[in-house]
Design an enzyme around this catalytic site. Structure first.
Site, short mmCIF file in Angstrom:
data_model
loop_
_atom_site.label_atom_id
_atom_site.label_comp_id
_atom_site.label_asym_id
_atom_site.label_seq_id
_atom_site.Cartn_x
_atom_site.Cartn_y
_atom_site.Cartn_z
N ASP A 1 -1.34 -1.27 12.68
CA ASP A 1 -2.34 -0.23 12.33
C ASP A 1 -3.72 -0.89 12.43
O ASP A 1 -4.36 -0.83 13.48
CB ASP A 1 -2.03 0.32 10.93
CG ASP A 1 -3.12 1.20 10.37
OD1 ASP A 1 -4.01 1.61 11.13
OD2 ASP A 1 -3.12 1.49 9.15
N ASP B 1 4.14 0.09 4.35
CA ASP B 1 2.86 -0.30 4.93
C ASP B 1 2.27 -1.34 4.00
O ASP B 1 1.84 -1.03 2.89
CB ASP B 1 1.92 0.91 5.08
CG ASP B 1 0.60 0.51 5.76
OD1 ASP B 1 0.44 -0.69 6.10
OD2 ASP B 1 -0.26 1.39 5.94
N GLN C 1 0.81 -1.23 0.00
CA GLN C 1 0.00 0.00 0.00
C GLN C 1 0.84 1.28 0.00
O GLN C 1 0.55 2.22 -0.72
CB GLN C 1 -0.93 0.00 1.21
CG GLN C 1 -1.81 1.24 1.29
CD GLN C 1 -2.70 1.19 2.51
OE1 GLN C 1 -3.70 0.50 2.53
NE2 GLN C 1 -2.35 1.93 3.53
N LYS D 1 -3.90 6.66 15.22
CA LYS D 1 -4.83 7.43 14.39
C LYS D 1 -6.01 7.81 15.27
O LYS D 1 -6.83 6.95 15.63
CB LYS D 1 -5.34 6.56 13.23
CG LYS D 1 -4.29 6.23 12.16
CD LYS D 1 -4.85 5.17 11.20
CE LYS D 1 -4.04 5.08 9.92
NZ LYS D 1 -4.46 3.91 9.10
N GLU E 1 -2.75 9.28 -1.52
CA GLU E 1 -2.02 10.06 -0.51
C GLU E 1 -0.89 10.87 -1.14
O GLU E 1 0.00 11.34 -0.45
CB GLU E 1 -1.51 9.15 0.61
CG GLU E 1 -2.65 8.54 1.41
CD GLU E 1 -2.21 7.92 2.72
OE1 GLU E 1 -1.22 8.38 3.32
OE2 GLU E 1 -2.85 6.95 3.15
N ARG F 1 -5.02 9.83 7.81
CA ARG F 1 -5.74 8.80 7.05
C ARG F 1 -5.59 9.07 5.55
O ARG F 1 -5.12 10.12 5.15
CB ARG F 1 -7.25 8.81 7.39
CG ARG F 1 -7.60 8.60 8.85
CD ARG F 1 -6.99 7.36 9.46
NE ARG F 1 -7.28 6.11 8.79
CZ ARG F 1 -8.03 5.13 9.29
NH1 ARG F 1 -8.61 5.28 10.46
NH2 ARG F 1 -8.21 3.99 8.63
P1 PGA Z 1 -6.27 4.34 5.48
O1 PGA Z 1 -4.78 4.00 5.13
O2 PGA Z 1 -6.33 5.70 6.05
O3 PGA Z 1 -6.94 4.20 4.14
O4 PGA Z 1 -6.74 3.29 6.45
C1 PGA Z 1 -3.69 4.48 5.86
C2 PGA Z 1 -2.90 3.35 6.45
O5 PGA Z 1 -3.22 2.16 6.21
O6 PGA Z 1 -1.96 3.60 7.21
ZN ZN Z 2 -1.65 1.25 7.57
#
Ligand code: PGA
Ligand code: ZN
Length: 424
Positions: A308, A237, A158, A333, A200, A362
């Site tokens: 996470d 990640d 990711q 988060k 992102e 996020r």
């Molecule tokens: P998400 O991804 O905000 O889409 O969950 C960010 C991450 O996985 O760190």
């Molecule tokens: Zn993550």
């Protein structure tokens, strides 16, 4: 004293509705916007959406109504400086686990807006309100390539990020990162592999394999005149919850390969051997603690193993992970937790367990910069808010630059010490 709380529908970086909360006191106003994830953990606070047809079911009129109704009634008249009491009241008025009734999106925006209003009332920026002695800038993890759920699976991993370990300041760390980002763009462009920009802000690459993406990242670090591993480390990640099948196997779509837990562990350990990786997030699925334990045992404290989706900013889960040795670092988060008090509890649990801690945004974000203040005010080791492009990302990085300047000569950049056991 809080004189009014109002909720408003605003928009996030994915053109989805989100919740803004405005908290007023006689001494000033605070406001905050809720972020939203795409690759979410099942244990997160509930992101309350309307469902139905409009905006793909993502509208937030119910969450906004809850702010203007129950939440406003509950918080009006409370002491704006008593964050713990405000957050406890939010939980009480919701009445359900994970803010299932009013929405974690409503709760986190309210919680952050109260913190912002308290800072304004005290006439200081939020980071200083949280800790008047705070002076440390966190070690950033900055995305260079985006994949997974943020780039329609174009890459299985990711996030591929860089970590400027040996920079002398946050300012220098970001200067380095921007040169790496430019070098990565050139690398892709020269090979006809540049497919756009992921959610992102990282490059959206057309790689043949995940290992090729890692090779390109090393080349980009070198292309910027920096030494991989020494000056700049790599962070991944994996977001492996997105890769796992119903039979528990891990699938790399790009390479058309499927692995069982042990085989997948070997793939990851192979990458850790070949590349200067200092941090790996969600390497196994959220419901695969045996996989998490396997990797954590194999790397010891050489590499951050970050939970996470696996830990969802939950103090209880951090403590369990410490005793089961299923991770050594927590991603923090606030919207996974629903309130700042709960998020801070996860951070405190990390400190107690000798875990690392990374405050994180996020994939769905806004111009809200509260998170930058939390990272400094809570003294977190790491900070992760996406790439060096897109305004909702640069808003957060630029705020750190302002904080660093504001601190002047007393500012300290965490550097390599931002990894691993977290100490504020
Ligand atoms: P998400 O991804 O905000 O889409 O969950 C960010 C991450 O996985 O760190
Ligand atoms: Zn993550």
């Amino acid at each position: 004293e809080i004189t009014s709380v109002t909720g408003h529908r605003r928009w996030d970086s994915r053109a989805r509705p989100t919740v803004e909360v405005v908290v007023r006191t006689p001494a000033g106003t605070g406001r905050a916007l809720a972020p939203a994830g795409a690759s979410t953990g099942s244990g997160e606070a509930v992101d309350l959406r309307d469902g139905g047809e409009a905006f793909g079911g993502k509208d937030v009129t119910r969450a906004v109504a809850g702010v203007n109704g129950d939440i406003a009634a509950a918080l009006t008249g409370m002491d704006v400086a008593d964050q713990a009491a405000v957050d406890a009241r939010l939980e009480e008025v919701d009445g359900e686990a994970g803010f299932a009734r009013l929405g974690g999106n409503a709760a986190v925006a309210a919680s952050m807006a109260v913190a912002q209003a308290a800072a304004v009332a005290h006439g200081v920026p939020l980071w200083r309100h949280l800790d008047p002695a705070a002076a440390r800038l966190p070690l950033p993890e900055i995305q260079i390539f985006g994949g997974g759920a943020h780039a329609h699976g174009r890459l299985d991993i990711q996030d591929l990020l860089v970590v400027p370990l040996a920079a002398g300041s946050f300012r220098e760390a970001f200067d380095w990162t921007v040169e790496i980002h430019r070098a990565a763009g050139r690398w892709l462009d020269e090979r006809g592999r540049l497919a756009g920009v992921a959610e992102e802000g990282g490059w959206w690459p057309a790689f043949e394999s995940n290992a090729e993406a890692l090779e390109a990242l090393v080349a980009a670090i070198e292309g910027a005149g920096l030494v991989p591993g020494e000056q700049v480390g790599i962070s991944l990640d994996i977001a492996a919850t997105q890769l796992v099948g119903s039979d528990g196997s891990y699938r790399l779509t790009r390479e058309d390969r499927t692995y069982d837990r042990d085989g997948w562990g070997e793939v990851l350990l192979g990458w850790l051997d070949r590349f200067p990786i200092v941090s790996i997030e969600d390497p196994f699925a959220e419901d695969d603690p045996a996989g998490m334990a396997l990797l954590t045992a194999a790397v010891g404290d050489r590499v951050q193993v970050v939970g996470d989706d696996f830990l969802v900013t939950d103090a209880e889960r951090v403590r369990a992970a410490a005793s089961d040795r299923t991770a050594n670092t927590v991603l923090v988060k606030p919207n996974q937790a629903g309130t700042l008090t709960r998020a801070k509890a996860a951070l405190d649990a990390a400190a107690e367990a000798g875990f690392g801690a990374i405050v994180s945004a996020r994939s769905g974000e806004t111009e809200d910069v509260t998170i930058s203040h939390l990272a400094v005010g809570w003294g977190s080791g790491g900070f992760k808010v996406g790439s060096a492009t897109r305004g909702e990302r640069t808003a957060k990085w630029n705020e750190l630059l302002r904080i660093e300047e504001n601190l002047g000569p007393s500012a300290r950049y965490a550097g390599r010490a931002g990894l691993g056991p977290w100490q504020s």
